[in-house]
Design a protein around this motif. Structure first.
Motif, PDB file in Angstrom:
ATOM      1  N   MET A 293     -22.324 -10.402  -5.344  1.00 46.76           N
ATOM      2  CA  MET A 293     -22.602  -9.398  -4.276  1.00 46.76           C
ATOM      3  C   MET A 293     -20.937  -8.985  -3.767  1.00 46.76           C
ATOM      4  N   GLY A 294     -20.096 -10.044  -3.535  1.00 48.50           N
ATOM      5  CA  GLY A 294     -18.731  -9.651  -3.316  1.00 48.50           C
ATOM      6  C   GLY A 294     -18.115  -8.843  -4.092  1.00 48.50           C
ATOM      7  N   PHE A 295     -18.119  -9.137  -5.549  1.00 42.42           N
ATOM      8  CA  PHE A 295     -17.411  -8.147  -6.660  1.00 42.42           C
ATOM      9  C   PHE A 295     -18.206  -7.011  -6.466  1.00 42.42           C
ATOM     10  N   SER A 296     -19.399  -6.870  -6.420  1.00 44.05           N
ATOM     11  CA  SER A 296     -19.913  -5.486  -6.478  1.00 44.05           C
ATOM     12  C   SER A 296     -19.635  -4.513  -5.228  1.00 44.05           C
ATOM     13  N   VAL A 297     -19.368  -5.286  -3.960  1.00 45.30           N
ATOM     14  CA  VAL A 297     -18.793  -4.317  -2.959  1.00 45.30           C
ATOM     15  C   VAL A 297     -17.494  -3.845  -3.202  1.00 45.30           C
ATOM     16  N   ILE A 298     -16.652  -4.727  -3.756  1.00 40.33           N
ATOM     17  CA  ILE A 298     -15.201  -4.432  -4.000  1.00 40.33           C
ATOM     18  C   ILE A 298     -15.277  -3.232  -5.054  1.00 40.33           C
ATOM     19  N   LEU A 299     -16.085  -3.470  -6.106  1.00 42.24           N
ATOM     20  CA  LEU A 299     -16.061  -2.348  -7.280  1.00 42.24           C
ATOM     21  C   LEU A 299     -16.599  -0.966  -6.957  1.00 42.24           C
ATOM     22  N   LEU A 300     -17.717  -1.043  -5.988  1.00 47.21           N
ATOM     23  CA  LEU A 300     -18.305   0.109  -5.367  1.00 47.21           C
ATOM     24  C   LEU A 300     -17.338   0.835  -4.427  1.00 47.21           C
ATOM     25  N   THR A 301     -16.576   0.100  -3.541  1.00 45.23           N
ATOM     26  CA  THR A 301     -15.864   0.803  -2.349  1.00 45.23           C
ATOM     27  C   THR A 301     -14.538   0.693  -2.515  1.00 45.23           C
ATOM     28  N   GLY A 302     -14.109   0.002  -3.333  1.00 44.66           N
ATOM     29  CA  GLY A 302     -12.496  -0.423  -3.341  1.00 44.66           C
ATOM     30  C   GLY A 302     -11.774  -0.700  -2.132  1.00 44.66           C
ATOM     31  N   ARG A 303     -12.491  -1.015  -1.227  1.00 45.28           N
ATOM     32  CA  ARG A 303     -12.012  -1.119   0.243  1.00 45.28           C
ATOM     33  C   ARG A 303     -11.896  -2.748   0.664  1.00 45.28           C
ATOM     34  N   GLY A 304     -11.015  -3.160   1.293  1.00 43.00           N
ATOM     35  CA  GLY A 304     -10.872  -4.701   1.701  1.00 43.00           C
ATOM     36  C   GLY A 304     -10.152  -4.661   3.019  1.00 43.00           C
ATOM     37  N   GLY A 305      -9.673  -5.770   3.245  1.00 39.41           N
ATOM     38  CA  GLY A 305      -9.150  -6.082   4.758  1.00 39.41           C
ATOM     39  C   GLY A 305      -9.810  -7.142   5.550  1.00 39.41           C
ATOM     40  N   ARG A 306      -9.419  -7.636   6.364  1.00 36.41           N
ATOM     41  CA  ARG A 306      -9.634  -8.402   7.494  1.00 36.41           C
ATOM     42  C   ARG A 306     -11.169  -7.823   8.063  1.00 36.41           C
ATOM     43  N   LEU A 307     -10.965  -6.820   8.798  1.00 36.44           N
ATOM     44  CA  LEU A 307     -11.991  -6.211   9.462  1.00 36.44           C
ATOM     45  C   LEU A 307     -13.405  -6.156   8.771  1.00 36.44           C
ATOM     46  N   TRP A 308     -12.966  -5.161   7.574  1.00 34.68           N
ATOM     47  CA  TRP A 308     -13.906  -5.075   6.747  1.00 34.68           C
ATOM     48  C   TRP A 308     -14.835  -6.162   6.062  1.00 34.68           C
ATOM     49  N   GLY A 309     -14.106  -6.911   5.724  1.00 36.16           N
ATOM     50  CA  GLY A 309     -14.747  -8.094   4.907  1.00 36.16           C
ATOM     51  C   GLY A 309     -15.492  -9.037   5.833  1.00 36.16           C
ATOM     52  N   THR A 310     -15.075  -9.100   7.039  1.00 31.87           N
ATOM     53  CA  THR A 310     -15.874  -9.720   8.289  1.00 31.87           C
ATOM     54  C   THR A 310     -17.253  -9.162   8.500  1.00 31.87           C
ATOM     55  N   ALA A 311     -16.979  -7.817   8.592  1.00 32.84           N
ATOM     56  CA  ALA A 311     -18.211  -7.016   9.172  1.00 32.84           C
ATOM     57  C   ALA A 311     -19.212  -6.953   7.826  1.00 32.84           C
ATOM     58  N   PHE A 312     -18.734  -6.658   6.651  1.00 32.28           N
ATOM     59  CA  PHE A 312     -19.773  -6.639   5.675  1.00 32.28           C
ATOM     60  C   PHE A 312     -20.555  -8.114   5.403  1.00 32.28           C
ATOM     61  N   SER A 313     -19.922  -9.074   5.472  1.00 31.03           N
ATOM     62  CA  SER A 313     -20.216 -10.473   5.271  1.00 31.03           C
ATOM     63  C   SER A 313     -21.291 -10.631   6.386  1.00 31.03           C
ATOM     64  N   ILE A 314     -21.082 -10.114   7.505  1.00 35.81           N
ATOM     65  CA  ILE A 314     -22.292 -10.618   8.826  1.00 35.81           C
ATOM     66  C   ILE A 314     -23.444  -9.665   8.494  1.00 35.81           C
ATOM     67  N   ILE A 315     -23.154  -8.367   7.932  1.00 35.97           N
ATOM     68  CA  ILE A 315     -24.167  -7.434   7.736  1.00 35.97           C
ATOM     69  C   ILE A 315     -25.191  -7.938   6.667  1.00 35.97           C
ATOM     70  N   ILE A 316     -24.582  -8.352   5.621  1.00 40.17           N
ATOM     71  CA  ILE A 316     -25.382  -9.015   4.422  1.00 40.17           C
ATOM     72  C   ILE A 316     -26.148 -10.136   4.574  1.00 40.17           C
ATOM     73  N   ALA A 317     -25.123 -11.053   5.556  1.00 42.28           N
ATOM     74  CA  ALA A 317     -25.837 -12.315   5.836  1.00 42.28           C
ATOM     75  C   ALA A 317     -27.110 -12.231   6.562  1.00 42.28           C
ATOM     76  N   PHE A 318     -26.918 -11.311   7.591  1.00 41.18           N
ATOM     77  CA  PHE A 318     -28.073 -11.116   8.544  1.00 41.18           C
ATOM     78  C   PHE A 318     -29.229 -10.602   8.021  1.00 41.18           C
ATOM     79  N   PHE A 319     -29.033  -9.496   6.966  1.00 39.96           N
ATOM     80  CA  PHE A 319     -30.285  -9.138   6.078  1.00 39.96           C
ATOM     81  C   PHE A 319     -30.654 -10.106   5.157  1.00 39.96           C
ATOM     82  N   TYR A 320     -29.925 -11.005   4.421  1.00 38.08           N
ATOM     83  CA  TYR A 320     -30.395 -11.841   3.560  1.00 38.08           C
ATOM     84  C   TYR A 320     -31.268 -12.988   4.246  1.00 38.08           C
TER      85      TYR A 320
END
Length: 364
Positions: A293-320
């Motif tokens: 899922m992490g690789f898919s996010v990078i390929l899909l958005t091309g975005r990164g950074g501390r804030l983005w990584g933390t926010a997306f990790s939490i969103i996916i984790a709570f959904f899962y």
């Protein structure tokens, strides 16, 4: 060339390792603070000692690994690969003939290692820590906890005896209002035992203050009499039917599997135990799925950074994990099969991740 390959694999691994351990520390800290907040009223009102609070947090930490390890790896991949992409390093590697697919090898191997470690934790360490933390909660945070009990329990043994128990009081090893319909091979016709109560130990059931009814071939009672005490020998494993001091989440895997086998023999539903058994494997396998899922996010958005990584990790984790809770309930209440309820979150998240990965990786 081999040295070149080894160098960039080491480089990728070193880039992931720091954010991964940062995620482990950060997510555990946040979740421990949440646990303290939940019990803050009890700690203040009942003056629970600092030592007990520390012990509770210590016992809670292993159970957090099921949540924290996959999410931390997800965060580490989004954070590190996002930085590599933002700084142009991935494009530089691509120009040197190193494709994105090759860069995923080390993190995926690392995720498999973490998966094995998590499975080892779920085998005995996490169930034992769940058991100890729940006992502490019952003892110090709640007053007069209700005794563990079961009501209206039906089961049978392998010798042809069928049992009905109105109520089981497990902390006293006592059953109330017991009926036994005995069709075992040692008797030509069925025998019915009724008793006000029964006491069980590891290998026997002792009926007390009851009546025995012998049935004839026409199903009428041909003889009956009272007894003060009558002993029925049971296979040793059948003590698991009566003695349920641990929930499925608190049982080591070997005991969980043994209880499933005993319940199947006795004709008792083992759904909650089967769901837990399948879920332990599924939660371990979730680590490589989160990496994908992490690789898919990078390929899909091309975005990164501390804030983005933390926010997306939490969103996916709570959904899962929210999906996990709902699916577990569906399994226990027979909406889904135990296997499907445990694996449905993995199948859903894994399919989405794999689809996006295959779609996007060809361009890299």
């Amino acid at each position: 060339m081999s040295m070149h390959i080894k160098t960039y694999h080491k480089y990728i691994f070193s880039e992931i390792l720091g954010p991964f351990f940062l995620g482990i520390f950060g997510f555990i800290l946040v979740m421990l603070i949440q646990i303290l907040y939940e019990f803050s009223d009890f700690i203040i009102m009942r003056r629970v000692s600092f030592e007990v609070v520390l012990k509770l947090l210590y016992y809670k930490i292993p159970s957090l690994f099921v949540f924290v390890i996959p999410v931390s790896l997800l965060f580490a991949i989004i954070f590190s690969f996002g930085r590599l992409m933002r700084d142009g390093e991935i494009f530089a590697m691509r120009s040197s003939g190193i494709y994105f697919l090759s860069l995923t090898l080390t993190p995926l191997l690392f995720s498999i290692l973490l998966s094995l470690i998590l499975w080892f934790f779920t085998y005995s360490l996490i169930p034992e820590s769940n058991y100890r933390s729940n006992r502490l909660i019952q003892k110090y945070f709640f007053l007069n906890p209700a005794p563990i009990k079961g009501e209206n329990v039906f089961f049978h043994d392998e010798e042809g005896r069928y049992y009905y128990v109105k109520k089981i009081i497990e902390n006293r090893n006592v059953m109330q209002n017991v009926l036994v319909f005995d069709t075992s091979s040692s008797n030509k016709y069925p025998i019915i035992y009724t008793a006000e109560e029964a006491i069980w130990n590891r290998d026997s059931l002792i009926l007390k203050n009851g009546v025995v009814h012998h049935l004839g071939d026409d199903s009428f009672v041909v003889w009956e009499g009272k007894f003060e005490e009558f002993k029925i020998n049971l296979p040793q494993d059948f003590m698991y039917i009566f003695y349920r001091d641990r929930t499925p989440q608190e049982m080591p895997t070997n005991e969980l599997k043994k209880r499933i086998n005993v319940y199947k023999k006795a004709g008792i539903s083992a759904r909650s135990y089967l769901v837990e058994d399948y879920l332990r494997i599924a939660q371990s396998i979730a680590v490589p799925i989160f990496a994908l899922m992490g690789f898919s996010v990078i390929l899909l958005t091309g975005r990164g950074g501390r804030l983005w990584g933390t926010a997306f990790s939490i969103i996916i984790a709570f959904f899962y994990y929210g999906f996990n809770i709902i699916a577990r309930s569906f399994g226990e209440y027979a909406v889904f099969s135990p296997f499907l309820s445990a694996w449905l979150p993995n199948i859903t998240l894994g399919s989405l991740s794999l689809g996006v990965f295959i779609w996007k990786v060809r361009k890299w």
